[in-house]
Scaffold this motif. Structure first.
Motif, short mmCIF file in Angstrom:
data_model
loop_
_atom_site.label_atom_id
_atom_site.label_comp_id
_atom_site.label_asym_id
_atom_site.label_seq_id
_atom_site.Cartn_x
_atom_site.Cartn_y
_atom_site.Cartn_z
N GLU A 46 11.96 13.39 2.61
CA GLU A 46 10.54 13.63 2.89
C GLU A 46 9.91 14.45 1.77
OE1 GLU A 46 6.93 13.33 4.81
OE2 GLU A 46 8.76 12.19 5.14
N ASN A 47 10.59 15.46 1.29
CA ASN A 47 10.06 16.28 0.19
C ASN A 47 9.86 15.46 -1.08
OD1 ASN A 47 9.74 18.80 1.45
ND2 ASN A 47 11.90 19.29 1.18
N ASN A 51 6.24 14.16 1.59
CA ASN A 51 5.91 15.58 1.71
C ASN A 51 4.81 15.82 2.74
OD1 ASN A 51 6.50 18.21 1.05
ND2 ASN A 51 5.04 18.30 -0.61
N ARG A 52 4.95 15.19 3.91
CA ARG A 52 3.96 15.33 4.99
C ARG A 52 4.30 16.56 5.82
NH1 ARG A 52 5.24 9.32 6.94
NH2 ARG A 52 7.27 10.20 6.47
N THR A 53 3.38 17.50 5.86
CA THR A 53 3.59 18.75 6.57
C THR A 53 3.96 18.54 8.04
OG1 THR A 53 2.14 19.90 5.04
CG2 THR A 53 2.57 21.00 7.14
N PRO A 54 3.27 17.68 8.80
CA PRO A 54 3.65 17.51 10.21
C PRO A 54 5.09 16.99 10.38
CG PRO A 54 1.49 16.54 9.82
CD PRO A 54 2.06 16.91 8.48
N LEU A 56 7.59 17.48 8.22
CA LEU A 56 8.48 18.57 7.85
C LEU A 56 8.57 19.61 8.97
CD1 LEU A 56 7.50 18.92 4.11
CD2 LEU A 56 9.70 18.13 5.01
N LYS A 57 7.47 19.88 9.65
CA LYS A 57 7.49 20.81 10.78
C LYS A 57 8.33 20.25 11.92
CE LYS A 57 3.17 23.24 9.95
NZ LYS A 57 3.71 24.57 9.76
N ARG A 58 8.23 18.95 12.17
CA ARG A 58 9.04 18.33 13.22
C ARG A 58 10.52 18.38 12.86
NH1 ARG A 58 11.73 17.80 16.76
NH2 ARG A 58 12.00 16.02 18.12
N GLU A 60 11.87 20.67 11.03
CA GLU A 60 12.24 22.08 11.21
C GLU A 60 12.58 22.38 12.67
OE1 GLU A 60 10.11 26.41 10.64
OE2 GLU A 60 9.46 24.76 9.37
#
Length: 73
Positions: A46-47, A51-54, A56-58, A60
């Motif tokens: 993803e990075n 690199n989609r923040t939502p 990456l948060k999921r 995490e």
């Protein structure tokens, strides 16, 4: 004969888990991540690609779930 976690993660590499045509399939791909190694591969993918923040948060949150499960064992 059942599949091992290793076979399962090879069958669904990060690009299949995270490049689905709709959000529900991406959620399912993340929900079925079997271990931290596969999760790390997904975060790296993803990075490097979206690199989609939502997402990456999921990922995490999934990492926290997996760590909690490891601690219980």
């Amino acid at each position: 004969m059942g599949t091992t976690d290793d076979e399962e993660s090879n069958e669904f590499p990060p690009e299949k888990r995270l490049e689905a045509p709709n959000h529900r399939l991406i959620e399912a791909g993340i929900a079925t991540i079997p271990d931290l190694e596969t999760l790390r591969e997904c975060v790296a993918y993803e990075n490097a690609h979206q690199n989609r923040t939502p997402i990456l948060k999921r990922l995490e949150r999934k990492a926290a779930e997996l760590r909690e499960t490891e601690d219980e064992e």
